[in-house]
Scaffold this motif. Structure first.
Motif, PDB file in Angstrom:
ATOM      1  N   ALA A  34     -24.366  24.065   2.728  1.00 43.76           N
ATOM      2  CA  ALA A  34     -22.801  23.867   2.946  1.00 43.76           C
ATOM      3  C   ALA A  34     -22.719  24.547   4.316  1.00 43.76           C
ATOM      4  N   VAL A  35     -21.814  23.931   5.223  1.00 42.76           N
ATOM      5  CA  VAL A  35     -21.478  24.587   6.679  1.00 42.76           C
ATOM      6  C   VAL A  35     -20.199  24.072   6.872  1.00 42.76           C
ATOM      7  N   SER A  36     -19.657  25.187   7.655  1.00 42.59           N
ATOM      8  CA  SER A  36     -18.120  25.211   8.082  1.00 42.59           C
ATOM      9  C   SER A  36     -18.281  25.013   9.788  1.00 42.59           C
ATOM     10  N   VAL A  37     -17.567  24.245  10.340  1.00 47.95           N
ATOM     11  CA  VAL A  37     -17.539  24.225  11.781  1.00 47.95           C
ATOM     12  C   VAL A  37     -15.982  24.123  12.485  1.00 47.95           C
ATOM     13  N   THR A  38     -15.780  24.898  13.439  1.00 51.48           N
ATOM     14  CA  THR A  38     -14.543  24.686  13.972  1.00 51.48           C
ATOM     15  C   THR A  38     -14.669  23.372  15.071  1.00 51.48           C
ATOM     16  N   ILE A  39     -13.660  22.617  15.155  1.00 51.88           N
ATOM     17  CA  ILE A  39     -13.616  21.481  16.062  1.00 51.88           C
ATOM     18  C   ILE A  39     -12.427  21.772  17.096  1.00 51.88           C
ATOM     19  N   PRO A  40     -12.670  21.826  18.384  1.00 47.28           N
ATOM     20  CA  PRO A  40     -11.441  21.776  19.392  1.00 47.28           C
ATOM     21  C   PRO A  40     -10.734  20.582  19.713  1.00 47.28           C
ATOM     22  N   THR A  41      -9.717  20.511  19.581  1.00 51.78           N
ATOM     23  CA  THR A  41      -8.889  19.275  19.770  1.00 51.78           C
ATOM     24  C   THR A  41      -7.973  19.272  20.830  1.00 51.78           C
ATOM     25  N   GLY A  53     -10.220  16.384   9.349  1.00 51.68           N
ATOM     26  CA  GLY A  53     -11.380  16.617  10.173  1.00 51.68           C
ATOM     27  C   GLY A  53     -12.411  15.851   9.256  1.00 51.68           C
ATOM     28  N   LEU A  54     -13.539  15.343   9.597  1.00 54.31           N
ATOM     29  CA  LEU A  54     -14.606  14.717   8.832  1.00 54.31           C
ATOM     30  C   LEU A  54     -15.920  14.644   9.573  1.00 54.31           C
ATOM     31  N   VAL A  55     -16.966  14.230   8.666  1.00 52.57           N
ATOM     32  CA  VAL A  55     -18.137  14.021   9.279  1.00 52.57           C
ATOM     33  C   VAL A  55     -18.516  12.789   9.584  1.00 52.57           C
ATOM     34  N   ASN A  56     -18.640  12.189  10.706  1.00 47.60           N
ATOM     35  CA  ASN A  56     -19.018  11.002  11.302  1.00 47.60           C
ATOM     36  C   ASN A  56     -20.271  10.490  10.456  1.00 47.60           C
ATOM     37  N   THR A  57     -21.547  11.128  11.042  1.00 48.15           N
ATOM     38  CA  THR A  57     -22.683  10.734  10.710  1.00 48.15           C
ATOM     39  C   THR A  57     -23.786  12.000  11.116  1.00 48.15           C
ATOM     40  N   CYS A  58     -24.803  12.039  10.092  1.00 46.37           N
ATOM     41  CA  CYS A  58     -25.855  12.929  10.359  1.00 46.37           C
ATOM     42  C   CYS A  58     -27.500  12.165  10.228  1.00 46.37           C
ATOM     43  N   TRP A 118     -13.994  16.070  18.930  1.00 46.21           N
ATOM     44  CA  TRP A 118     -15.227  15.867  18.008  1.00 46.21           C
ATOM     45  C   TRP A 118     -16.177  16.817  18.490  1.00 46.21           C
ATOM     46  N   LYS A 119     -17.202  16.985  17.867  1.00 49.83           N
ATOM     47  CA  LYS A 119     -18.264  18.182  18.200  1.00 49.83           C
ATOM     48  C   LYS A 119     -19.654  17.573  17.404  1.00 49.83           C
ATOM     49  N   ILE A 120     -20.783  17.894  18.313  1.00 50.71           N
ATOM     50  CA  ILE A 120     -22.205  17.669  17.888  1.00 50.71           C
ATOM     51  C   ILE A 120     -22.729  19.024  17.377  1.00 50.71           C
ATOM     52  N   VAL A 121     -23.015  18.987  15.974  1.00 46.65           N
ATOM     53  CA  VAL A 121     -23.595  20.236  15.275  1.00 46.65           C
ATOM     54  C   VAL A 121     -25.033  20.224  15.074  1.00 46.65           C
ATOM     55  N   GLU A 122     -25.716  21.154  15.384  1.00 44.44           N
ATOM     56  CA  GLU A 122     -27.251  21.202  15.224  1.00 44.44           C
ATOM     57  C   GLU A 122     -27.290  22.453  13.772  1.00 44.44           C
ATOM     58  N   ILE A 123     -27.851  21.887  12.847  1.00 47.63           N
ATOM     59  CA  ILE A 123     -28.131  22.596  11.598  1.00 47.63           C
ATOM     60  C   ILE A 123     -29.588  23.044  11.712  1.00 47.63           C
ATOM     61  N   ALA A 124     -29.838  24.199  11.910  1.00 47.19           N
ATOM     62  CA  ALA A 124     -31.255  24.777  11.538  1.00 47.19           C
ATOM     63  C   ALA A 124     -31.688  24.487  10.119  1.00 47.19           C
ATOM     64  N   VAL A 152     -31.295  19.180  11.203  1.00 45.44           N
ATOM     65  CA  VAL A 152     -30.447  18.195  11.073  1.00 45.44           C
ATOM     66  C   VAL A 152     -29.377  18.404  12.150  1.00 45.44           C
ATOM     67  N   VAL A 153     -28.881  17.091  12.532  1.00 47.80           N
ATOM     68  CA  VAL A 153     -27.810  17.142  13.621  1.00 47.80           C
ATOM     69  C   VAL A 153     -26.681  16.251  13.143  1.00 47.80           C
ATOM     70  N   CYS A 154     -25.440  16.795  13.012  1.00 49.38           N
ATOM     71  CA  CYS A 154     -24.164  16.035  12.740  1.00 49.38           C
ATOM     72  C   CYS A 154     -23.178  15.964  13.821  1.00 49.38           C
ATOM     73  N   ALA A 155     -22.406  14.759  13.674  1.00 48.66           N
ATOM     74  CA  ALA A 155     -21.326  14.157  14.601  1.00 48.66           C
ATOM     75  C   ALA A 155     -20.074  14.444  13.564  1.00 48.66           C
ATOM     76  N   LEU A 156     -19.067  15.440  14.331  1.00 44.39           N
ATOM     77  CA  LEU A 156     -18.012  15.654  13.541  1.00 44.39           C
ATOM     78  C   LEU A 156     -16.706  15.021  14.350  1.00 44.39           C
ATOM     79  N   GLU A 157     -15.666  14.823  13.623  1.00 41.56           N
ATOM     80  CA  GLU A 157     -14.389  14.198  14.251  1.00 41.56           C
ATOM     81  C   GLU A 157     -13.280  14.976  13.641  1.00 41.56           C
ATOM     82  N   ALA A 158     -12.366  15.113  14.556  1.00 41.59           N
ATOM     83  CA  ALA A 158     -10.944  15.387  14.116  1.00 41.59           C
ATOM     84  C   ALA A 158      -9.973  14.393  14.472  1.00 41.59           C
ATOM     85  N   LEU A 159      -9.228  13.925  13.622  1.00 44.68           N
ATOM     86  CA  LEU A 159      -8.411  12.611  13.581  1.00 44.68           C
ATOM     87  C   LEU A 159      -6.954  13.059  13.618  1.00 44.68           C
TER      88      LEU A 159
END
Length: 128
Positions: free
Chosen positions: A106-113, A120-125, A92-98, A76-83
């Protein structure tokens, strides 16, 4: 004496009028079946992401925790955003989940800003 054929012709009960109804019914069944299959096949490959929370690490990063529920055994691939406070995207960050063994992960990801984030939130997967 009146025959059955004369009665059928008088009251409009002929075999020719049934054929369009049969053809129309068959076409309607094919269309409904195709629509149903498309709906089911899309829902089988759908992915849901639920935001669990976020933590502001510092001025230039935010941790986002989320849960992905979807297709078992596929990446699964998810697009994350920091607002920021005006809802502008500051990271924002694109995360690939194996693929995992369970239906949800459950996943925890650090987004650089580039500036201070307020959320911070999930835009879409989607399925990779």
């Amino acid at each position: 004496m009146t025959t059955a054929q004369q009665l059928d012709e008088r009251y409009g009960r002929t075999r020719r009028r049934r054929l369009p109804w049969i053809i129309g019914g068959a076409v309607a069944l094919v269309v409904i079946g195709a629509f149903s299959w498309m709906t089911v096949s899309q829902s089988i490959a759908s992915v849901d992401a639920d935001d669990l929370g976020f933590t502001l690490v510092d001025e230039y990063s935010v941790d986002v925790s989320f849960q992905v529920t979807g297709v078992q055994g596929k990446d699964v691939v998810c697009a994350l955003e920091a607002l920021d406070e005006e809802f502008g995207v500051v990271g924002w960050k694109i995360v690939e989940i194996a693929a995992g063994d369970s239906h949800s992960q459950a996943v925890s990801v650090t987004i650089p800003t580039v500036a201070q984030a307020t959320t911070g939130l999930v835009n879409t997967c989607w399925v990779a």
